[in-house]
Design a protein around this motif. Structure first.
Motif, mmCIF file in Angstrom:
data_model
loop_
_atom_site.group_PDB
_atom_site.id
_atom_site.type_symbol
_atom_site.label_atom_id
_atom_site.label_comp_id
_atom_site.label_asym_id
_atom_site.label_seq_id
_atom_site.Cartn_x
_atom_site.Cartn_y
_atom_site.Cartn_z
ATOM 1 N N SER A 1 -8.976 1.323 -7.679
ATOM 2 C CA SER A 1 -9.705 0.871 -6.503
ATOM 3 C C SER A 1 -10.960 1.718 -6.299
ATOM 4 O O SER A 1 -12.010 1.203 -5.882
ATOM 5 N N ALA B 1 1.864 -4.602 -9.707
ATOM 6 C CA ALA B 1 0.640 -3.815 -9.571
ATOM 7 C C ALA B 1 0.678 -2.640 -10.536
ATOM 8 O O ALA B 1 1.729 -2.039 -10.761
ATOM 9 N N GLU C 1 -3.255 1.770 -9.748
ATOM 10 C CA GLU C 1 -3.908 0.899 -8.761
ATOM 11 C C GLU C 1 -4.833 1.681 -7.828
ATOM 12 O O GLU C 1 -5.957 1.256 -7.551
#
Length: 394
Positions: A133, A125, A129
Motif C-alpha cells: 500500500s 490478501a 499488503e
C-alpha cells in the motif's frame, strides 16, 4: 543457560538455473550429507533439524532429510521469505545455545521457477499488503513485478536524495562478477564490466538494468552447529564461533516514514546490526569479510549504510574508494553474492554461512580474504525478517 555455539560442518551444492537442477529433496539431502562429512559426525548424532524453504508444501524438510536418515528427531520447517535459511540457522543456534540440545542441523533449499517472484495464493490478501500500500503511493511503475518495484524504488529514492549515480550500482554488479569468477559453486561466473551492466536491457529507465537484479536459481546449503562440550567429546572442530546473532522484524518507521529505503528493510538492518555488534563486542571497523543480501545491486548499496559501514548518503563514496572488495576496508560478498552466485531463497542464508565458515577457516581458495578473523552475514526478507550474524575465528 547460554553456551558458545560453533559451526562444526557446512555443506553446499552448486547453484543452478531453474530447470537444470535436481528436485528439492535431492538437493537438500546432498547439502546435508556434505555438512555431516565436513563435521565428521553421523546423522544419528543430530538432535534437532530445521529445514528452510519458501516454495513448497508442508513437511518438505522431512522429505529431504528422510533421504539421509529417519531417526525420529524433531524436524521443524521454516519459512521467513528470503531470510529463511538464516532463520533456520538462528533457530538451530538458539537450541544449542540454550542447552536444549548439543547438536543441531540447519538446511535450506529451494526449487525455483523462472521469472519474477510471485505469490502462489490468489484467494487471499498478500502478506506484504501493508508494504505494498505504501509502495503504491510512492512508486508508479505498476507494470513491474513487486520485488523490482520495491528495491528499484528504494534505489531511485537514494539517487534522488543523495545524488547516487546509476553507474555506482553498475560497479557493484561488476564487482560481484569478479568475485564469482573465483567461486566454482556460483551460477554466473562470467566477469562483466560496469559498462556491460549499464548496456544490459533496461528494466526501469535510469534506475535498473537486468544485470542489476539477482536471478532465480535452485540450490541447497546446510550447517551443523554444536556446543563446545559436544565438540570436545567428539573431537570436532571449534574454529568458527557464532559470536552473535539477531533476528529483527519491521518497525513502525518501515511504513510510517513513507520512505522506500525504509520499506525494503533499512531499519530492520540497522537495528539487527546494532544488536549483533553489541552482542559480539565488535563494530563495523572490526569486520573483515561480509556476505550481505544483494538481491539487487541497489540493496547492496543501501545495506552498506544500514550495517554502519558508512553514514547515510556516503555509500557511493565507499564504492568509488574500492572499500567493498579485495584491498579495501571490507570484502563484500566474496562468493559473488546473490547477484552472481544466485538466490535460491531457502538456501541463501546458509550459503552465506558456508562461505564465511570457509573464509574464517582459511579454506576459501582463490576467494580467501587474507587474515580474516571476524565475519558478518546479513540476510533480509521482506514482510519482514532480517538475520544478522557475527562469526569469529576461534
Amino acid at each position: 543457560m547460554t553456551r558458545n555455539v560453533f559451526v562444526a560442518g557446512v555443506g553446499m551444492i552448486p547453484f543452478k538455473k531453474p530447470g537444470t537442477s535436481d528436485p528439492y529433496d535431492v538437493m537438500g539431502a546432498g547439502a546435508v550429507r556434505e555438512a555431516l562429512i565436513d563435521a565428521g559426525i553421523d546423522y544419528a548424532d543430530v538432535q534437532q533439524a530445521y529445514a528452510g524453504y519458501v516454495y513448497g508444501d508442508s513437511t518438505c524438510g522431512q522429505k529431504a532429510l528422510y533421504h539421509v536418515g529417519m531417526t525420529g528427531i524433531p524436524i521443524i520447517n521454516v519459512n521467513n521469505n528470503c531470510a529463511t535459511g538464516s532463520s533456520a540457522l538462528f533457530l538451530a543456534r538458539q537450541a544449542v545455545q540454550s542447552g536444549a540440545v548439543d547438536c543441531a542441523l540447519a538446511v535450506g533449499f529451494e526449487f525455483m521457477q523462472p521469472g519474477a517472484l510471485s505469490s502462489k495464493w490468489s484467494d487471499r490478501a498478500p502478506a506484504l499488503e501493508r508494504a505494498l500500500s505504501v509502495v503504491n503511493e510512492l512508486v508508479d511503475r505498476t507494470d513491474l513485478p513487486s520485488a523490482i518495484r520495491q528495491f528499484s524504488g528504494a534505489g531511485r529514492a537514494h539517487m534522488e536524495k543523495y545524488g547516487t549515480k546509476l553507474e555506482t550500482f553498475a560497479k557493484i554488479r561488476a564487482k560481484a562478477s569478479q568475485h564469482a569468477a573465483r567461486n566454482p559453486l556460483a551460477v554466473f561466473r562470467t566477469v562483466v564490466t560496469p559498462e556491460e551492466v549499464l548496456a544490459s536491457p533496461m528494466i526501469w529507465e535510469g534506475v535498473l538494468t537486468r544485470l542489476m537484479a539477482c536471478p532465480p536459481t535452485c540450490g541447497a546449503a546446510a550447517a551443523i552447529v554444536v556446543s563446545e562440550e559436544f565438540a570436545r567429546k567428539r573431537g570436532l572442530r571449534t574454529d568458527v564461533l557464532i559470536a552473535a546473532q539477531s533476528l529483527t522484524t519491521d518497525l513502525p518507521s518501515t511504513y510510517d516514514s513513507r520512505d522506500m529505503i525504509r520499506v525494503v528493510g533499512f531499519d530492520m538492518t540497522r537495528a539487527g546490526a546494532k544488536l549483533a555488534y553489541e552482542q559480539a563486542g565488535v563494530g563495523p571497523e572490526d569486520i573483515d569479510v561480509i556476505e550481505l543480501h544483494d538481491c539487487f545491486a541497489q540493496n547492496e548499496l543501501l545495506t552498506y549504510e544500514g550495517l554502519g559501514l558508512c553514514a547515510e548518503g556516503e555509500a557511493e563514496k565507499l564504492v568509488n574508494d574500492g572499500d567493498n572488495t579485495y584491498g579495501g576496508k571490507w570484502v563484500v560478498n566474496p562468493s559473488g553474492g546473490l547477484l552472481s552466485k544466485g538466490h535460491p531463497l531457502g538456501a541463501t542464508g546458509l550459503a552465506q554461512c558456508y562461505e564465511l565458515t570457509h573464509q574464517l577457516r582459511g579454506t576459501a581458495d582463490q576467494r580467501q580474504v587474507e587474515g580474516a578473523k571476524v565475519a558478518l552475514a546479513h540476510n533480509l526478507g521482506l514482510g519482514g525478517a532480517c538475520v544478522t550474524t557475527v562469526y569469529k575465528a576461534a
